[in-house]
Design a protein around this motif. Structure first.
Motif, mmCIF file in Angstrom:
data_model
loop_
_atom_site.group_PDB
_atom_site.id
_atom_site.type_symbol
_atom_site.label_atom_id
_atom_site.label_comp_id
_atom_site.label_asym_id
_atom_site.label_seq_id
_atom_site.Cartn_x
_atom_site.Cartn_y
_atom_site.Cartn_z
ATOM 1 N N MET A 1 0.098 -2.942 5.573
ATOM 2 C CA MET A 1 -1.182 -3.388 4.983
ATOM 3 C C MET A 1 -1.061 -3.442 3.459
ATOM 4 S SD MET A 1 -3.548 -4.029 7.232
ATOM 5 C CE MET A 1 -5.249 -3.587 6.929
ATOM 6 N N THR A 2 -0.442 -4.499 2.963
ATOM 7 C CA THR A 2 -0.258 -4.603 1.512
ATOM 8 C C THR A 2 -1.560 -5.043 0.841
ATOM 9 O OG1 THR A 2 0.569 -6.801 1.940
ATOM 10 C CG2 THR A 2 2.210 -5.087 1.532
ATOM 11 N N PHE A 3 -1.694 -4.691 -0.416
ATOM 12 C CA PHE A 3 -2.936 -4.958 -1.147
ATOM 13 C C PHE A 3 -2.615 -5.544 -2.518
ATOM 14 C CE2 PHE A 3 -6.095 -3.214 -4.222
ATOM 15 C CZ PHE A 3 -7.160 -4.027 -3.848
ATOM 16 N N LEU A 4 -3.223 -6.697 -2.798
ATOM 17 C CA LEU A 4 -3.047 -7.357 -4.097
ATOM 18 C C LEU A 4 -4.279 -7.120 -4.960
ATOM 19 C CD1 LEU A 4 -1.418 -9.355 -5.932
ATOM 20 C CD2 LEU A 4 -2.666 -11.213 -4.778
ATOM 21 N N ALA A 5 -4.083 -6.504 -6.121
ATOM 22 C CA ALA A 5 -5.165 -6.262 -7.076
ATOM 23 C C ALA A 5 -4.987 -7.221 -8.254
ATOM 24 C CB ALA A 5 -5.118 -4.810 -7.561
ATOM 25 N N ILE A 6 -6.077 -7.859 -8.687
ATOM 26 C CA ILE A 6 -5.990 -8.814 -9.795
ATOM 27 C C ILE A 6 -7.105 -8.542 -10.797
ATOM 28 C CG2 ILE A 6 -6.071 -11.235 -10.466
ATOM 29 C CD1 ILE A 6 -4.912 -12.052 -7.867
ATOM 30 N N ASP A 7 -6.740 -8.501 -12.082
ATOM 31 C CA ASP A 7 -7.705 -8.305 -13.163
ATOM 32 C C ASP A 7 -7.557 -9.480 -14.126
ATOM 33 O OD1 ASP A 7 -9.163 -7.422 -15.391
ATOM 34 O OD2 ASP A 7 -7.534 -6.111 -16.069
ATOM 35 N N VAL A 8 -8.570 -10.351 -14.160
ATOM 36 C CA VAL A 8 -8.499 -11.511 -15.052
ATOM 37 C C VAL A 8 -9.359 -11.255 -16.279
ATOM 38 C CG1 VAL A 8 -8.599 -14.012 -15.195
ATOM 39 C CG2 VAL A 8 -8.351 -12.927 -12.954
ATOM 40 N N ALA A 20 -0.637 -0.296 0.234
ATOM 41 C CA ALA A 20 -1.846 0.004 1.007
ATOM 42 C C ALA A 20 -3.056 -0.147 0.099
ATOM 43 C CB ALA A 20 -1.791 1.433 1.551
ATOM 44 N N HIS A 21 -4.259 -0.304 0.703
ATOM 45 C CA HIS A 21 -5.471 -0.422 -0.120
ATOM 46 C C HIS A 21 -6.190 0.920 -0.173
ATOM 47 C CE1 HIS A 21 -6.632 -1.818 3.996
ATOM 48 N NE2 HIS A 21 -7.623 -0.976 3.807
ATOM 49 N N PRO A 50 6.302 -9.821 -1.243
ATOM 50 C CA PRO A 50 5.840 -9.565 0.128
ATOM 51 C C PRO A 50 4.408 -10.078 0.280
ATOM 52 C CG PRO A 50 6.798 -7.578 -0.835
ATOM 53 C CD PRO A 50 6.722 -8.589 -1.939
ATOM 54 N N VAL A 51 4.055 -10.543 1.456
ATOM 55 C CA VAL A 51 2.744 -11.160 1.694
ATOM 56 C C VAL A 51 1.632 -10.109 1.603
ATOM 57 C CG1 VAL A 51 1.332 -12.339 3.425
ATOM 58 C CG2 VAL A 51 3.742 -12.953 3.144
ATOM 59 N N PRO A 52 0.600 -10.348 0.798
ATOM 60 C CA PRO A 52 -0.506 -9.396 0.745
ATOM 61 C C PRO A 52 -1.449 -9.546 1.945
ATOM 62 C CG PRO A 52 -0.813 -11.114 -0.919
ATOM 63 C CD PRO A 52 0.442 -11.454 -0.161
ATOM 64 N N THR A 53 -1.925 -8.405 2.478
ATOM 65 C CA THR A 53 -2.852 -8.412 3.607
ATOM 66 C C THR A 53 -4.292 -8.521 3.121
ATOM 67 O OG1 THR A 53 -1.350 -6.713 4.445
ATOM 68 C CG2 THR A 53 -3.239 -7.247 5.812
ATOM 69 N N ARG A 54 -4.587 -7.825 2.011
ATOM 70 C CA ARG A 54 -5.932 -7.828 1.436
ATOM 71 C C ARG A 54 -5.818 -8.093 -0.049
ATOM 72 N NH1 ARG A 54 -9.691 -7.300 5.688
ATOM 73 N NH2 ARG A 54 -9.278 -5.387 6.879
ATOM 74 N N MET A 55 -6.907 -8.629 -0.611
ATOM 75 C CA MET A 55 -6.942 -8.853 -2.051
ATOM 76 C C MET A 55 -8.325 -8.491 -2.571
ATOM 77 S SD MET A 55 -8.434 -11.083 -4.334
ATOM 78 C CE MET A 55 -8.191 -11.566 -6.026
ATOM 79 N N LEU A 56 -8.352 -7.843 -3.726
ATOM 80 C CA LEU A 56 -9.615 -7.589 -4.424
ATOM 81 C C LEU A 56 -9.350 -7.722 -5.913
ATOM 82 C CD1 LEU A 56 -12.609 -6.770 -3.993
ATOM 83 C CD2 LEU A 56 -11.889 -4.392 -4.314
ATOM 84 N N LEU A 249 -8.357 -0.101 -6.195
ATOM 85 C CA LEU A 249 -7.861 0.618 -5.012
ATOM 86 C C LEU A 249 -8.978 1.473 -4.409
ATOM 87 C CD1 LEU A 249 -4.320 1.701 -6.281
ATOM 88 C CD2 LEU A 249 -4.757 0.271 -4.280
ATOM 89 N N GLU A 250 -9.714 2.141 -5.281
ATOM 90 C CA GLU A 250 -10.819 3.005 -4.845
ATOM 91 C C GLU A 250 -11.885 2.177 -4.107
ATOM 92 O OE1 GLU A 250 -10.418 6.447 -5.936
ATOM 93 O OE2 GLU A 250 -11.880 6.579 -4.320
ATOM 94 N N ILE A 251 -12.257 1.052 -4.687
ATOM 95 C CA ILE A 251 -13.295 0.206 -4.080
ATOM 96 C C ILE A 251 -12.768 -0.431 -2.791
ATOM 97 C CG2 ILE A 251 -14.722 -1.865 -4.417
ATOM 98 C CD1 ILE A 251 -14.722 -1.116 -7.460
ATOM 99 N N ALA A 252 -11.505 -0.861 -2.812
ATOM 100 C CA ALA A 252 -10.912 -1.508 -1.631
ATOM 101 C C ALA A 252 -10.860 -0.545 -0.449
ATOM 102 C CB ALA A 252 -9.514 -2.022 -1.956
ATOM 103 N N SER A 253 -10.550 0.725 -0.715
ATOM 104 C CA SER A 253 -10.435 1.691 0.386
ATOM 105 C C SER A 253 -11.785 1.862 1.078
ATOM 106 C CB SER A 253 -9.913 3.038 -0.117
ATOM 107 O OG SER A 253 -10.903 3.699 -0.869
ATOM 108 N N ARG A 254 -12.865 1.746 0.329
ATOM 109 C CA ARG A 254 -14.206 1.831 0.921
ATOM 110 C C ARG A 254 -14.579 0.525 1.608
ATOM 111 N NH1 ARG A 254 -14.079 5.546 -3.051
ATOM 112 N NH2 ARG A 254 -15.559 7.266 -2.974
ATOM 113 N N ARG A 255 -14.239 -0.603 0.965
ATOM 114 C CA ARG A 255 -14.670 -1.905 1.468
ATOM 115 C C ARG A 255 -13.901 -2.334 2.715
ATOM 116 N NH1 ARG A 255 -15.718 -7.061 -2.464
ATOM 117 N NH2 ARG A 255 -16.952 -5.493 -3.544
ATOM 118 N N PHE A 256 -12.588 -2.069 2.708
ATOM 119 C CA PHE A 256 -11.735 -2.574 3.790
ATOM 120 C C PHE A 256 -11.470 -1.527 4.874
ATOM 121 C CE2 PHE A 256 -9.947 -5.263 0.152
ATOM 122 C CZ PHE A 256 -10.807 -6.317 0.421
ATOM 123 N N GLY A 257 -11.870 -0.279 4.644
ATOM 124 C CA GLY A 257 -11.688 0.762 5.650
ATOM 125 C C GLY A 257 -10.237 1.180 5.819
ATOM 126 N N ALA A 258 -9.999 2.067 6.795
ATOM 127 C CA ALA A 258 -8.660 2.636 6.973
ATOM 128 C C ALA A 258 -7.729 1.619 7.639
ATOM 129 C CB ALA A 258 -8.731 3.897 7.809
#
Ligand SMILES: Nc1ncnc2c1ncn2[C@@H]1O[C@H](COP(=O)(O)OP(=O)(O)O)[C@@H](O)[C@H]1O
Ligand SMILES: CC(C)(COP(=O)(O)O)[C@@H](O)C(=O)NCCC(=O)O
Ligand SMILES: [K+]
Length: 258
Positions: A1-8, A20-21, A50-56, A249-258
């Motif tokens: 469960m890879t996670f892509l974080a982006i800050d523009v 992980a997210h 590697p392909v990201p599973t989730r993005m926030l 990461l903190e917000i994603a863990s709440r939003r996307f669950g375990a």
């Protein structure tokens, strides 16, 4: 469960891929591009990823920049990830938002505050907190011991201050100088002026928060130009590289669950 974080931000896009997210996830890869170079992410930095599973992400550089990032994500043939962007809200991850209109608060500021609050909580009891982000603009946020964002400052960053002085005067066109207590040339006077303007504003907010809470605030600084400010602060500041990613990461863990 890879996670892509982006800050523009207004100068650069920063991205990071985690395994992980959730907070504490391992960093797989990361990078930064000036906004002009967003359109080559798919063919350059992201090509071998590697392909990201989730993005926030969070974006304060406008809708056009957001669309250009999403276009790059769409161009990634193996990717099948929905872009999701944080919007500042009244409450998130244990933080409450004291802004008059919570959704008008820059989402990068909100996410950085989430990261900073959890950074403090991971190390001990809750404390009031000053969060400084030194990017294109500088923001100085105050959070009370209960996790309420009381309010914050926005001021020009180093680059904007210098450009404003260059364009607004006849005689200020000089190379970058050094930060000095008593500057004796134009370059040093400009560089020191900008740096101490920021340090002074931060000190003022520290005092506001100290007075408000009756307890010494923790101080955290982040952003691309944070390292420039660190030696000139009047209080000990912890320099954290990736506060926005920690918040995502903190917000994603709440939003996307375990
Ligand atoms: N290697 C670097 N590349 C770009 N900007 C940098 C670099 N190092 C420091 N800076 C400074 O950091 C600022 C950009 O920081 P950043 O956090 O990327 O801003 P934003 O989030 O607003 O895009 C620039 O104004 C510049 O002064
Ligand atoms: C204050 C900012 C310009 C900072 O942007 P940055 O320096 O990170 O690029 C951004 O957070 C923003 O556009 N905020 C919206 C207004 C507000 O927060 O009140
Ligand atoms: K930023």
């Amino acid at each position: 469960m890879t996670f892509l974080a982006i800050d523009v931000g207004n100068t650069r896009l920063k991205w990071a891929l985690y395994d992980a997210h959730r907070p504490g996830a391992a960093l797989i890869a990361h990078g930064a591009e000036f906004l002009d170079h967003i359109d080559r992410l798919a063919e350059s930095s992201w090509a071998q990823l590697p392909v990201p599973t989730r993005m926030l992400g969070c974006v304060v550089a406008g809708d056009a920049a957001k669309r250009r990032v999403q276009e790059q994500m769409e161009q990634m043939v193996r990717w099948d990830v929905e872009p999701q962007w944080v919007v500042s809200s009244a409450e998130e991850a244990g933080l409450t938002n004291g802004y008059d209109h919570p959704s008008r608060l820059g989402s990068d500021r909100w996410v950085a505050m989430v990261g900073a609050r959890h950074h403090v909580l991971a190390r001990g009891p809750a404390r009031p907190l000053v969060v400084v982000m030194v990017g294109t603009a500088v923001t100085v946020e105050c959070i009370d011991v209960d996790g309420k964002f009381l309010g914050g400052l926005i001021l020009p960053g180093h680059g904007i201050m210098l450009r404003a002085l260059e364009t607004g005067t006849a005689g200020l066109h000089v190379p970058t100088g050094e930060v000095r207590p008593f500057p004796t040339n134009t370059s040093d006077a400009l560089t020191s002026g900008g740096t101490y303007a920021i340090a002074g504003a931060v000190e003022r907010m520290y005092q506001h928060l100290l007075q408000h809470s009756g307890q010494e605030p923790a101080c955290i600084m982040t952003g691309g130009a944070g390292w420039k400010m660190a030696p000139s602060m009047t209080r000990p500041f912890e320099l954290v590289d990736n506060l926005i990613f920690d918040g995502l990461l903190e917000i994603a863990s709440r939003r996307f669950g375990a």
